[in-house]
Design a protein around this motif. Structure first.
Motif, PDB file in Angstrom:
ATOM      1  N   GLU A   1       7.684  -5.186  -6.897  1.00  0.00           N
ATOM      2  CA  GLU A   1       8.341  -6.166  -6.029  1.00  0.00           C
ATOM      3  C   GLU A   1       7.487  -6.468  -4.802  1.00  0.00           C
ATOM      4  OE1 GLU A   1      12.241  -4.874  -5.004  1.00  0.00           O
ATOM      5  OE2 GLU A   1      12.951  -4.787  -7.081  1.00  0.00           O
ATOM      6  N   THR A   2       6.954  -5.427  -4.183  1.00  0.00           N
ATOM      7  CA  THR A   2       6.128  -5.646  -2.989  1.00  0.00           C
ATOM      8  C   THR A   2       4.829  -6.362  -3.340  1.00  0.00           C
ATOM      9  OG1 THR A   2       5.174  -3.417  -3.203  1.00  0.00           O
ATOM     10  CG2 THR A   2       7.063  -3.657  -1.751  1.00  0.00           C
ATOM     11  N   ARG A   3       4.313  -6.109  -4.542  1.00  0.00           N
ATOM     12  CA  ARG A   3       3.110  -6.828  -4.987  1.00  0.00           C
ATOM     13  C   ARG A   3       3.409  -8.318  -5.110  1.00  0.00           C
ATOM     14  NH1 ARG A   3       2.006  -5.619 -10.858  1.00  0.00           N
ATOM     15  NH2 ARG A   3       3.790  -7.018 -10.937  1.00  0.00           N
TER      16      ARG A   3
ATOM     17  N   LYS B   1       0.829  -1.206   0.000  1.00  0.00           N
ATOM     18  CA  LYS B   1       0.000   0.000   0.000  1.00  0.00           C
ATOM     19  C   LYS B   1       0.866   1.260   0.000  1.00  0.00           C
ATOM     20  CE  LYS B   1      -3.896  -2.133   2.440  1.00  0.00           C
ATOM     21  NZ  LYS B   1      -4.609  -2.217   3.739  1.00  0.00           N
ATOM     22  N   ARG B   2       1.933   1.239   0.826  1.00  0.00           N
ATOM     23  CA  ARG B   2       2.830   2.405   0.874  1.00  0.00           C
ATOM     24  C   ARG B   2       3.548   2.605  -0.456  1.00  0.00           C
ATOM     25  NH1 ARG B   2       3.770   0.464   6.279  1.00  0.00           N
ATOM     26  NH2 ARG B   2       5.561  -0.736   5.573  1.00  0.00           N
ATOM     27  N   ALA B   3       4.022   1.508  -1.037  1.00  0.00           N
ATOM     28  CA  ALA B   3       4.733   1.611  -2.317  1.00  0.00           C
ATOM     29  C   ALA B   3       3.803   2.115  -3.416  1.00  0.00           C
ATOM     30  CB  ALA B   3       5.307   0.242  -2.701  1.00  0.00           C
ATOM     31  N   ARG B   4       2.579   1.607  -3.417  1.00  0.00           N
ATOM     32  CA  ARG B   4       1.608   2.039  -4.432  1.00  0.00           C
ATOM     33  C   ARG B   4       1.263   3.519  -4.259  1.00  0.00           C
ATOM     34  NH1 ARG B   4      -4.100  -0.917  -4.336  1.00  0.00           N
ATOM     35  NH2 ARG B   4      -4.004   0.023  -2.277  1.00  0.00           N
ATOM     36  N   LYS B   5       1.105   3.970  -3.006  1.00  0.00           N
ATOM     37  CA  LYS B   5       0.802   5.382  -2.736  1.00  0.00           C
ATOM     38  C   LYS B   5       1.965   6.270  -3.178  1.00  0.00           C
ATOM     39  CE  LYS B   5      -0.550   8.542   0.976  1.00  0.00           C
ATOM     40  NZ  LYS B   5      -0.838   8.665   2.437  1.00  0.00           N
TER      41      LYS B   5
END
Length: 318
Positions: free
Chosen positions: A155-157, A56-60
């Motif tokens: 990557e986080t996904r 969520k943080r990476a996407r934001k």
């Protein structure tokens, strides 16, 4: 070779799995295996929640950078259009109104006016070129940042997908045992809960009223309500109702409460109780009871602290 001896030898040579069915586990064995699975699930779900928050943080971050990039793209496009207009204008006017034209002006006043205009046009052009150059450099930087953020989000996904696969596998194993024990509880996503009548006051009372109103709703890993909850999602939602913003995961909640830890002998209603390994959190309700979202196949419920079923590492007072 006698017939009987031959049959005995043939039986001995048969594969074990083909000759004999694996004995069905006893009730005690099934419960012990379930208990072990539940402990493992605490950690698996926590890692899933951590990966989910990181995603969520990476996407934001990517979305914010991408929005900035789009704004800068528009700015650069506007400056580029301005420069093109200036170049076309210069080409069309040519030297008639340039230096050669001004040199042959018979009127000194007109000559001075022309020189001032030329100087102003030159300064304006220089400023436009400088603005365009700076905006282009900023655009390249933003584009690189957005590209990096997108890569991090990807990557986080992928990490999230791997942790979800582990959690799904764990839930499947838990569900199989629980159904075999005829102990799987589906819960009711629309459960009205129960009323809190304890001694808590202020923010803690509001938090416990919220938590008690969730009783009967199903445990759901990754759940943040309203129809299902996991342990950290429940206490986060409850304390949000009490006006306190908690982090999402148990590890983050424990870290957040580093300066708010309290002794188990001094528990007050609303305090958060953490299990060893930080895989589970519950809320103390007073009178030796807790409210929590236990694990797969169970529901949000109020139980005695003595029946917590997990080793306790400490408590935090929000």
């Amino acid at each position: 070779m006698p017939v009987a001896a031959g049959l005995a030898l043939a039986l001995l040579m048969l594969p074990v799995s083909g000759a004999f069915a694996e004995p069905k586990p006893t009730l005690a064995q099934a419960k012990k295996k379930l208990e072990k699975l539940n402990e493992q699930a605490d950690q698996v779900v926590e890692k899933y929640n951590q990966a989910s928050e990181k995603w969520k943080r990476a996407r934001k971050k990517y979305r914010t950078l991408n929005e900035n990039l789009n704004r800068q793209n528009e700015q650069v496009a506007g400056l580029r259009e301005e420069l093109v207009t200036m170049a076309v204008s210069t080409y069309q006017v040519g030297v008639v109104n340039g230096w050669e034209g001004m040199i042959y002006q018979s009127d000194p006043g007109a000559l001075l006016s022309g020189l001032a205009a030329a100087d102003q046009m030159s300064t304006s052009r220089a400023q436009s070129l400088s603005a365009f150059d700076e905006a282009t450099k900023a655009l390249r930087t933003s584009r690189d940042q957005a590209k990096k953020a997108l890569s991090e989000a990807d990557e986080t996904r992928d990490d999230l997908a791997r942790e979800k696969a582990k959690a799904d596998k764990m839930v499947k194993a838990q569900t199989k045992i629980l159904r075999g024990l005829n102990a799987f509880r589906t819960g009711n996503p629309e459960s009205p809960g129960i009323q809190y009548n304890g001694s808590a006051s202020g923010n803690a009372r509001a938090a416990l009223q919220f938590a008690f109103a969730q009783v009967g709703k199903p445990y759901r890993y990754g759940g943040t309500g309203p129809g299902g909850w996991d342990c950290s999602g429940l206490v986060q939602g409850a304390w949000r109702s009490g006006g306190v913003s908690l982090p999402r995961t148990t590890w983050e909640q424990w870290s957040w409460g580093a300066s708010r830890k309290v002794s188990l002998s001094e528990l007050q209603p609303g305090d958060l109780i953490f299990s060893e390994g930080l895989g589970h959190v519950s809320m103390y309700a007073g009178n030796g009871q807790i409210v929590h979202a236990p694990q797969t196949g169970d529901v949000v419920k109020v139980v005695p602290l003595s029946a917590y079923g997990r080793r306790i590492v400490g408590a935090v007072r929000p």
